[in-house]
Design a protein around this motif. Sequence first.
Motif, mmCIF file in Angstrom:
data_model
loop_
_atom_site.group_PDB
_atom_site.id
_atom_site.type_symbol
_atom_site.label_atom_id
_atom_site.label_comp_id
_atom_site.label_asym_id
_atom_site.label_seq_id
_atom_site.Cartn_x
_atom_site.Cartn_y
_atom_site.Cartn_z
ATOM 1 N N MET A 211 34.459 33.224 34.007
ATOM 2 C CA MET A 211 34.460 34.589 34.546
ATOM 3 C C MET A 211 33.450 34.692 35.694
ATOM 4 O O MET A 211 33.759 35.188 36.767
ATOM 5 C CB MET A 211 34.061 35.601 33.468
ATOM 6 N N ASN A 212 32.229 34.191 35.420
ATOM 7 C CA ASN A 212 31.176 34.248 36.448
ATOM 8 C C ASN A 212 31.563 33.426 37.668
ATOM 9 O O ASN A 212 31.437 33.877 38.800
ATOM 10 C CB ASN A 212 29.854 33.720 35.880
ATOM 11 N N GLN A 213 32.011 32.216 37.390
ATOM 12 C CA GLN A 213 32.365 31.296 38.455
ATOM 13 C C GLN A 213 33.416 31.903 39.374
ATOM 14 O O GLN A 213 33.382 31.722 40.588
ATOM 15 C CB GLN A 213 32.898 30.031 37.787
ATOM 16 N N LEU A 214 34.366 32.633 38.796
ATOM 17 C CA LEU A 214 35.427 33.243 39.598
ATOM 18 C C LEU A 214 35.021 34.615 40.129
ATOM 19 O O LEU A 214 35.781 35.254 40.843
ATOM 20 C CB LEU A 214 36.709 33.392 38.767
ATOM 21 N N GLY A 215 33.857 35.069 39.725
ATOM 22 C CA GLY A 215 33.410 36.387 40.154
ATOM 23 C C GLY A 215 34.234 37.520 39.571
ATOM 24 O O GLY A 215 34.552 38.488 40.252
ATOM 25 N N LEU A 216 34.583 37.382 38.292
ATOM 26 C CA LEU A 216 35.436 38.396 37.660
ATOM 27 C C LEU A 216 34.648 39.184 36.620
ATOM 28 O O LEU A 216 33.635 38.724 36.109
ATOM 29 C CB LEU A 216 36.629 37.713 36.988
ATOM 30 N N GLU A 217 35.191 40.371 36.324
ATOM 31 C CA GLU A 217 34.555 41.201 35.306
ATOM 32 C C GLU A 217 35.574 41.656 34.289
ATOM 33 O O GLU A 217 36.774 41.616 34.539
ATOM 34 C CB GLU A 217 33.909 42.430 35.966
ATOM 35 N N GLU A 218 35.071 42.104 33.123
ATOM 36 C CA GLU A 218 35.982 42.594 32.090
ATOM 37 C C GLU A 218 36.802 43.748 32.643
ATOM 38 O O GLU A 218 36.237 44.726 33.147
ATOM 39 C CB GLU A 218 35.181 43.074 30.873
ATOM 40 N N PRO A 219 38.135 43.696 32.561
ATOM 41 C CA PRO A 219 38.961 44.762 33.124
ATOM 42 C C PRO A 219 38.928 46.024 32.249
ATOM 43 O O PRO A 219 38.884 45.922 31.021
ATOM 44 C CB PRO A 219 40.354 44.146 33.151
ATOM 45 N N GLN A 220 38.952 47.165 32.905
ATOM 46 C CA GLN A 220 38.958 48.436 32.171
ATOM 47 C C GLN A 220 40.356 49.036 32.100
ATOM 48 O O GLN A 220 40.642 49.853 31.237
ATOM 49 C CB GLN A 220 38.017 49.447 32.851
ATOM 50 N N THR A 221 41.211 48.659 33.055
ATOM 51 C CA THR A 221 42.571 49.195 33.074
ATOM 52 C C THR A 221 43.552 48.038 33.130
ATOM 53 O O THR A 221 43.178 46.903 33.415
ATOM 54 C CB THR A 221 42.801 50.064 34.323
ATOM 55 N N TYR A 222 44.818 48.374 32.884
ATOM 56 C CA TYR A 222 45.827 47.325 32.920
ATOM 57 C C TYR A 222 45.930 46.747 34.329
ATOM 58 O O TYR A 222 46.090 45.538 34.505
ATOM 59 C CB TYR A 222 47.190 47.846 32.448
ATOM 60 N N ALA A 223 45.817 47.636 35.345
ATOM 61 C CA ALA A 223 45.893 47.163 36.734
ATOM 62 C C ALA A 223 44.778 46.157 37.014
ATOM 63 O O ALA A 223 44.998 45.133 37.661
ATOM 64 C CB ALA A 223 45.803 48.347 37.691
ATOM 65 N N GLU A 224 43.600 46.442 36.482
ATOM 66 C CA GLU A 224 42.492 45.506 36.668
ATOM 67 C C GLU A 224 42.751 44.170 35.982
ATOM 68 O O GLU A 224 42.376 43.124 36.492
ATOM 69 C CB GLU A 224 41.194 46.110 36.128
ATOM 70 N N PHE B 179 37.149 41.429 25.316
ATOM 71 C CA PHE B 179 37.222 42.838 25.709
ATOM 72 C C PHE B 179 38.445 43.445 25.067
ATOM 73 O O PHE B 179 39.443 42.755 24.831
ATOM 74 C CB PHE B 179 37.262 42.981 27.233
ATOM 75 N N LEU B 180 38.368 44.713 24.707
ATOM 76 C CA LEU B 180 39.515 45.372 24.082
ATOM 77 C C LEU B 180 40.629 45.501 25.109
ATOM 78 O O LEU B 180 40.395 45.922 26.239
ATOM 79 C CB LEU B 180 39.114 46.737 23.537
ATOM 80 N N ASN B 181 41.847 45.108 24.710
ATOM 81 C CA ASN B 181 42.931 45.078 25.684
ATOM 82 C C ASN B 181 43.157 46.459 26.307
ATOM 83 O O ASN B 181 43.329 47.457 25.610
ATOM 84 C CB ASN B 181 44.227 44.509 25.099
ATOM 85 N N PRO B 182 43.132 46.537 27.665
ATOM 86 C CA PRO B 182 43.242 47.831 28.327
ATOM 87 C C PRO B 182 44.685 48.344 28.288
ATOM 88 O O PRO B 182 45.552 47.819 28.980
ATOM 89 C CB PRO B 182 42.813 47.521 29.764
ATOM 90 N N THR B 183 44.910 49.355 27.443
ATOM 91 C CA THR B 183 46.275 49.864 27.290
ATOM 92 C C THR B 183 46.545 51.045 28.199
ATOM 93 O O THR B 183 47.666 51.502 28.317
ATOM 94 C CB THR B 183 46.519 50.312 25.844
#
Lengths: 421, 277, 291
Positions: free
Chosen positions: A157-170, A291-295
């Motif tokens: 996640m860090n290496q790719l510069g990603l963060e836990e998504p909050q929405t499905y689009a994310e 992370f809880l799946n963003p529904t």
Amino acid sequence: MRNRSLLVQLSVCLLLVLALSIQAMAAPITLRLMTVWGAEQKEHLDALLAEYSQINPDVEIVHEVMAGAGAALYQEVLQTGFAGGSGPDVYFEWAGELAGYFIDSGFAEPLERYYERYGWDEILIPWAVDALVRNGRVHGVPVSTHGMTFWYRADLMNQLGLEEPQTYAELEALCQKARGQGIYPLSLGGKYNWQVMRLLDFLIEHTCGPELHDKLNRLETSWDCPEVVAAYSLFKKWVDNDWITPGFLMVAPDDARIPWYQGMALMVFEGSWMETTLINDGQDPYNFGFFLNPTDHDPVRISGFAEQFMISSVTPYKEEAAEFLNWIISREVQQRGLGTAFGSTGTIGVAPDPQQLPNTYKWRQVLTTLDATYPPHDQVFQAELLHHFFEVQDGLVTGDFTPESGAKYFQKAVEEWKASQ
Amino acid sequence: MTQLKTWERWALYIVLTIVAAIFLFPFVIVVFTAIRTQGDLMRSGVFSLPRELSLDGFRQAWYLGRFNVYYRNSILISVTKVPAGILVASLAAYPLAKWNFRARDTLFLMFLAGIGVPLHVTLLPNSILLKKMGLLDTLAGLFFPYIAYGLPLQILVCRGFFRTIPDELIDAAYIDGCSDGRIYWNIILPLAKPAISALFIIDFLATWNEFMMALIFVHSDKWKTVPLGMMYFQGQFSASYPVINAGVLISIVPVLLIYIMLQRYFVSGITAGAIKG
Amino acid sequence: MDLSRRLRRISRYWFLLPALVIYGMFMIYPMFHSFMISLHDWNGLAPEMTFVGLRNYVDFVKDPISARVLRNNLVWMGFSLVFPVTFGLLLAIAVNRDMAGKTLYRSIYYSPAVLPMISVGIIWAWIYNPMFGALNAILREMGLGRLTRGWLADPKTALYAVIATGIWKGTGFPMILFLAGLQDIPAELYESAQIDGAGRFQIFRHITVPLLRETFVIVISLVVVDSLKVFDLIYSMTWGGPGRATQVLSTWMYFNTFIYNKAGYGSAIAWVLTAVSLILVFPYIRAMSRR
């Protein structure tokens, strides 16, 4: 001459077998407990069960395990046991249709009177007890509560510069980005179907929302509707965009972790039990998170299920069995066995060491406070219907179904199944 | 046997070795997997050479699979059931192969029918029957169903091989005043030694690995067999590959030993003199 | 009628008695029991059972999945009749001679048969794995990268991939039967054929194969029946999938009986399986038994 001595040897052996077969004298009452908890867990649980016999010298708990190969084998042993008159006294079951088979066939004792006598409602996680209710009655006590969602590798996640998504689009954006950098966003093992089902279940929750999802599960509305087609289309999108490791359909669930550990995949869709597995696989649990799946719905529901201990309705030792259940679900015993004898718990206020099992600790908080879950479809549908559901799931991957034809096909299967009941 | 020229001998060895390598490859992976750690396997890949060597899989498998008890049970059932089953089958196969009587084809058909029966449909009726006989959850409760289930194949094989024994030998023995029992024991069985050894190997393997009936008919720890012990290698949510494969290696030792011991009866020409009479 | 002669004749049948008793109790009786179940609608556990006559059999004939299931068994049978039988025979002949390392080679060729299913399933799933499988790696090495795939996940290749494992595992069995059969061929026959100047192939055709006739009957019968009964490999490698692409009679019987809880229907499939095996095998054995 040699032939004759062979014959003698043979009869000696035969006699030996017969002699050994004579049953040894047992303790006054033997309660046979059957579970799926193999490997090290059985050793720990057996040690714990020995304590019970020390406290109650007139009861001996004998623990039998049928592990491996998913639920099929366990159900078969239990079924043949009951049908042949040698079933266990207390037994493990999943929730939903798998337990329903034994309830409907009359081999599970309703437990309301014991709930009242021992005050179990006070100590057990409410949604877990609710998840066990069938036709308005409860036939078991929850011994584990599980949730399932996306687990990821923190370093990737860090290496790719990603963060836990909050929405499905994310979430989709995350998948796109990971794939763009040559990493498969999700590794799945489709053998037995249930791991892939978790993703599809989530997509159905996302497109249909809690209300429609529940109605679909109860078969109260047609599956051939735009929302389901949308979920199937999203699932196909995940496959077509290579967001899932290619050729995943027949990969064993255990093998799905290998590309993950090797850094070829970012996430898996796994349960709250995952941390122990990570440690057994020689991984550092601090390198993993979930992370809880963003529904995109409120409340955010995740796939959750409970597992239970049930009392056979044909055992002569129901009172002893209930007494035993009362002991095993007690907070003290659960706390002591958590992480060794028990992979999870259905009892309130039981938690693992936050240092040792950081993710499991976090999961415990989620699972105790959760007010809504949706059940995985393999506990919703009776197996025959479920396998039609899986047929569509596989067919969307192999190209045998389009989202539209898949929804139509499954609705037809639902109608045929309803007619046959 | 035909003699080979030197280059032919070499060519044969090369072909046999290549085939052997292909046959052996999965086995090598089993061994590799058994002697490494789960972490090493998962990180380095399943086909890589083991980096973190560990015999812990064997220790754990022995302990989790309760091999100390289950090995004894498996050996007990195998060394009794296999000879007894072959004895029963060969006794029945002798009349079916060598006598003429009206019910012969019907009886043979009935025995043959058993090879087509899927094991699973016999489990429930047999467990009810065994319970009534008080044999459920004992080794004796495995003994009889195992024999019944092995009979069709064994009768078919014995009948086939007994048929290759010339009738003249049997007729001559009758004239000498031999009883049927003596003919069976002194003529038929010794002549069928290679076939009996083959059956012994096949049946020992089948008995040693038998899983379903043992699973359904035995539930006490003290009577479980090796294949049931291997179930304990798997947890509810994940499996330890080194433990499984180490357990598998421990479990196949007796079968390999039996095979190596018995394959020496496959020596060409052993029966040649006997058939000439 | 000579009573003592008659008694003597009956007393000969004690040879068959142990087999008949054990077989009758633990095989014929369960078969009969399962036939009764096949005439009912039953979930396998509940006390209620509904008599439905032959409906389960009619349903089996009507269900379109049955044709695919049978086809898969027949494909399996076709491959099994060609490969394990041929390989088994050739290997048996090759290792039947007196040569160094004989025991080792014999053991290696038999070893796949010895390996328990649990390992076979794991290792072959790795070999066929789409991400890290050995087969794909070998294909890439050979420059055939475009052929790589998830061998068990693709409905076009899944059945054949399992069959390939079946060939690997199933060659040892015919090999030892052929090895046993080869012992019945008198060495003198080979010697005199050689003196007569017969070539190696001629000896194979005119001595080895005809004299292995009874072994062939056994091997072919068993391969046919085993192909119809094949269960373990499918169950542990594909579980009948993807979709239902690799379902065969016995797994389909198992799924219906124990997973769908349709004990009546499952028993009917079991009887179809038994009947088909007998129809294929018994006439063949009888024809071959006439001299």
